[in-house]
Design a protein around this motif. Structure first.
Motif, mmCIF file in Angstrom:
data_model
loop_
_atom_site.group_PDB
_atom_site.id
_atom_site.type_symbol
_atom_site.label_atom_id
_atom_site.label_comp_id
_atom_site.label_asym_id
_atom_site.label_seq_id
_atom_site.Cartn_x
_atom_site.Cartn_y
_atom_site.Cartn_z
ATOM 1 N N LYS A 1 0.817 -1.219 0.000
ATOM 2 C CA LYS A 1 0.000 0.000 0.000
ATOM 3 C C LYS A 1 0.851 1.269 0.000
ATOM 4 C CE LYS A 1 -4.027 1.704 2.537
ATOM 5 N NZ LYS A 1 -4.762 1.576 3.774
ATOM 6 N N TYR A 2 1.980 1.221 0.682
ATOM 7 C CA TYR A 2 2.799 2.430 0.844
ATOM 8 C C TYR A 2 4.220 2.165 0.337
ATOM 9 C CZ TYR A 2 -0.985 3.557 4.101
ATOM 10 O OH TYR A 2 -2.214 3.784 4.673
ATOM 11 N N PRO A 3 4.467 2.313 -0.951
ATOM 12 C CA PRO A 3 5.808 2.044 -1.474
ATOM 13 C C PRO A 3 6.861 2.916 -0.769
ATOM 14 C CG PRO A 3 4.221 2.442 -3.241
ATOM 15 C CD PRO A 3 3.506 2.749 -1.964
ATOM 16 N N GLY A 4 7.926 2.287 -0.314
ATOM 17 C CA GLY A 4 9.020 3.024 0.330
ATOM 18 C C GLY A 4 8.864 3.166 1.826
ATOM 19 N N VAL A 5 7.775 2.597 2.401
ATOM 20 C CA VAL A 5 7.532 2.788 3.833
ATOM 21 C C VAL A 5 8.652 2.182 4.694
ATOM 22 C CG1 VAL A 5 6.125 0.702 4.138
ATOM 23 C CG2 VAL A 5 5.731 2.689 5.613
ATOM 24 N N GLU A 6 9.398 1.226 4.120
ATOM 25 C CA GLU A 6 10.482 0.624 4.896
ATOM 26 C C GLU A 6 11.593 1.624 5.236
ATOM 27 O OE1 GLU A 6 9.591 -0.241 1.876
ATOM 28 O OE2 GLU A 6 11.302 -0.349 0.532
ATOM 29 N N THR A 7 11.579 2.782 4.598
ATOM 30 C CA THR A 7 12.610 3.789 4.900
ATOM 31 C C THR A 7 12.209 4.684 6.075
ATOM 32 O OG1 THR A 7 11.648 5.400 3.365
ATOM 33 C CG2 THR A 7 13.305 3.884 2.460
ATOM 34 N N LEU A 8 11.015 4.482 6.606
ATOM 35 C CA LEU A 8 10.525 5.318 7.709
ATOM 36 C C LEU A 8 11.393 5.146 8.955
ATOM 37 C CD1 LEU A 8 7.996 7.015 8.824
ATOM 38 C CD2 LEU A 8 7.197 4.802 9.701
ATOM 39 N N SER A 9 11.650 6.243 9.651
ATOM 40 C CA SER A 9 12.319 6.135 10.947
ATOM 41 C C SER A 9 11.456 6.805 12.012
ATOM 42 C CB SER A 9 13.708 6.774 10.902
ATOM 43 O OG SER A 9 13.612 8.141 10.594
ATOM 44 N N VAL A 10 11.318 6.102 13.131
ATOM 45 C CA VAL A 10 10.488 6.577 14.246
ATOM 46 C C VAL A 10 11.362 6.590 15.493
ATOM 47 C CG1 VAL A 10 8.407 6.113 15.614
ATOM 48 C CG2 VAL A 10 8.466 5.461 13.201
ATOM 49 N N PRO B 1 14.249 15.191 22.558
ATOM 50 C CA PRO B 1 13.953 16.080 21.427
ATOM 51 C C PRO B 1 15.009 15.979 20.320
ATOM 52 C CG PRO B 1 13.605 17.201 23.507
ATOM 53 C CD PRO B 1 14.272 15.896 23.834
ATOM 54 N N GLY B 2 16.296 15.852 20.703
ATOM 55 C CA GLY B 2 17.359 15.798 19.695
ATOM 56 C C GLY B 2 17.226 14.574 18.808
ATOM 57 N N GLU B 3 17.036 13.410 19.434
ATOM 58 C CA GLU B 3 16.913 12.174 18.660
ATOM 59 C C GLU B 3 15.618 12.192 17.835
ATOM 60 O OE1 GLU B 3 19.382 9.736 18.822
ATOM 61 O OE2 GLU B 3 18.310 8.838 17.130
ATOM 62 N N SER B 4 14.557 12.734 18.412
ATOM 63 C CA SER B 4 13.268 12.777 17.702
ATOM 64 C C SER B 4 13.368 13.622 16.436
ATOM 65 C CB SER B 4 12.179 13.355 18.604
ATOM 66 O OG SER B 4 11.999 12.533 19.720
ATOM 67 N N LYS B 5 14.186 14.676 16.506
ATOM 68 C CA LYS B 5 14.343 15.538 15.325
ATOM 69 C C LYS B 5 15.063 14.823 14.187
ATOM 70 C CE LYS B 5 14.482 19.930 17.795
ATOM 71 N NZ LYS B 5 15.376 20.967 18.330
ATOM 72 N N HIS B 6 15.878 13.826 14.521
ATOM 73 C CA HIS B 6 16.596 13.076 13.471
ATOM 74 C C HIS B 6 15.697 12.061 12.764
ATOM 75 C CE1 HIS B 6 20.509 14.728 14.176
ATOM 76 N NE2 HIS B 6 20.500 14.401 15.455
ATOM 77 N N ALA B 7 14.573 11.716 13.400
ATOM 78 C CA ALA B 7 13.674 10.706 12.826
ATOM 79 C C ALA B 7 12.641 11.383 11.934
ATOM 80 C CB ALA B 7 12.978 9.949 13.952
ATOM 81 N N ASN B 8 11.923 10.577 11.135
ATOM 82 C CA ASN B 8 10.793 11.133 10.387
ATOM 83 C C ASN B 8 9.735 11.630 11.357
ATOM 84 O OD1 ASN B 8 11.343 8.579 8.059
ATOM 85 N ND2 ASN B 8 11.545 10.739 7.574
ATOM 86 N N ILE B 9 9.463 10.783 12.344
ATOM 87 C CA ILE B 9 8.502 11.185 13.370
ATOM 88 C C ILE B 9 8.998 10.654 14.711
ATOM 89 C CG2 ILE B 9 6.984 9.210 12.756
ATOM 90 C CD1 ILE B 9 4.628 10.999 13.736
ATOM 91 N N GLY B 10 8.995 11.512 15.724
ATOM 92 C CA GLY B 10 9.534 11.092 17.009
ATOM 93 C C GLY B 10 8.789 11.727 18.156
#
Ligand code: SF4
Length: 406
Positions: A331-340, A350-359
């Motif tokens: 359903k979502y091509p490329g979703v494996e590249t997501l970082s949480v 906050p610092g680590e969360s900013k490096h992720a797509n969503i944190g």
């Protein structure tokens, strides 16, 4: 692949539509532990391994009943839309089973041959030739898989004798390593003489000791350009098997050695066979060679995280992403590249969360009970209340829909 050596050149081999070697991604494979003659159980386990991400699955073919079952297993898998290549694992009587069961020979995508036990000693050469001729007849690749637990005794004895008479003898361990490598290379050379192309040959030289495995594969890799299957044999159970396999294979992969991997874990009684697939995927993903699943970064927690909210959310998010992935991939091509990121307090949250797509940075002990959420580096919300975990899961789902949905 920051930091990794360039990949060793190898000749690519087509295993039932999955390319192993050449410039192709490192392939994850696994093996069933069901009785292959039990068609339903084996079909079910192959399907489980495939669903977990195994790109090739090996099955034992040890007697007439299992050889007869192979085409039925293949057909049942195809009926479920599962096209994963099946590899037949042959010992002692492979030449006979493949001769007597042409439907099995046809259904398999590759034959695994152990040169240490191809038939019985006196007829070993003829029986090896028969196996290669059958591979030619059915246009199948082979893996010549040497294992130090079943090493060719004659070859080892000859090399030991030569070493004993050498001007500068080497250690017995070095002779054994040389015997393993020679067994693979001499067999591959013989297969080529019979007519099998290099694009139909994969080699493996498995041992159960980490340092020996690294030394053997480094040497083998330098002496040929056949595609290589990596695996630490008899790695063991639980964390011991995972750590030993990761250490050995991680070092070789970092040196550019290895075209397909199998993590040989002994499952707990009644345990989950798919664990070996997940470990293989995590190894390749952790090292930056492939991406299979979204990455969840979570801090280890400490005295600042006395509640269990943080651990619970990190686990829930990890489980949610893992179990949803088979459907999401379509359903979502490329979703494996997501970082949480799921973090436990304000120190690194906050610092680590900013490096992720969503944190999300949960409040640690003594902090204001509020959890800032970051999307692509920007703070977008502050969650409060007892249902922070559920609110965050909804935000993750929204993010995936927006970023990866059509
Ligand atoms: Fe501890 Fe906070 Fe660091 Fe997590 S981010 S380990 S809770 S100090």
């Amino acid at each position: 692949m920051a930091g990794a050596a360039s990949r060793r050149h190898s000749v690519g081999v087509n295993v039932g539509g999955v390319m192993v070697g050449g410039d192709n991604p490192i392939v994850v494979q696994s093996m069933t532990n069901t009785d292959t003659a039990d068609i339903e159980a084996t079909t079910r386990q192959v399907a489980q391994l495939w669903r977990a991400g195994s790109e090739i699955v090996r099955i034992t073919v040890d007697r007439d009943e299992s050889a007869a079952a192979v085409p039925h297993i293949r057909d049942r898998l195809l009926a479920r839309g599962i096209t994963v290549p099946l590899v037949g694992d042959f010992h002692y009587i492979g030449h006979k089973l493949l001769t007597d069961h042409p439907a099995c020979a046809e259904a398999l995508a590759k034959y695994r041959i152990n040169p240490g036990n191809v038939g019985f000693k006196a007829k070993r050469d003829t029986q090896f030739s028969t196996l290669i001729e059958l591979a030619l007849k059915y246009d199948k690749p082979v893996r010549i898989g040497v294992n130090w637990g079943s090493l060719d005794e004659e070859l080892l004895t000859r090399l030991m004798d030569e070493n004993a008479n050498a001007a500068e003898p080497v250690s017995a361990a070095a002779v054994q390593r040389e015997a393993i490598i020679q067994s693979a290379l001499l067999s591959a050379g013989r297969a080529e003489e019979i007519g099998l192309g290099r694009d139909k040959i994969i080699l493996s030289t498995k041992v159960s000791d980490v340092q020996s495995l690294i030394a053997v594969y480094q040497d083998l890799a330098a002496r040929c350009d056949y595609a290589l299957h990596l695996g630490l044999t008899e790695a063991g159970m639980g964390s011991k098997g995972i750590v030993a396999s990761s250490a050995a294979l991680g070092i070789l992969l970092q040196q550019g050695i290895g075209d397909t991997i199998r993590i040989s874990l002994t499952p707990e009684p009644g345990g989950d066979r798919t664990q070996e697939v997940r470990v293989a995927q995590e190894l390749l993903q952790t090292m930056g060679f492939r991406q299979f699943l979204p990455v969840v970064a979570a801090c280890p927690g400490c005295g600042r995280t006395t509640s269990t909210t943080f651990q619970t959310l990190a686990k829930e998010i990890q489980d949610h992403l893992t179990t949803s992935m088979p459907d999401w991939k379509e359903k979502y091509p490329g979703v494996e590249t997501l970082s949480v990121a799921v973090m436990g307090c304000i120190v690194n949250g906050p610092g680590e969360s900013k490096h992720a797509n969503i944190g999300i940075s949960l409040p640690g002990t003594g902090e204001t009970p509020a959890a800032p959420v970051f999307i692509d580096g920007e703070k977008v919300a502050t969650l409060r209340g007892a249902d922070v975990a559920d609110q965050f899961k909804v935000m993750v789902a929204d993010y995936i829909e927006k970023k990866f949905g059509n």
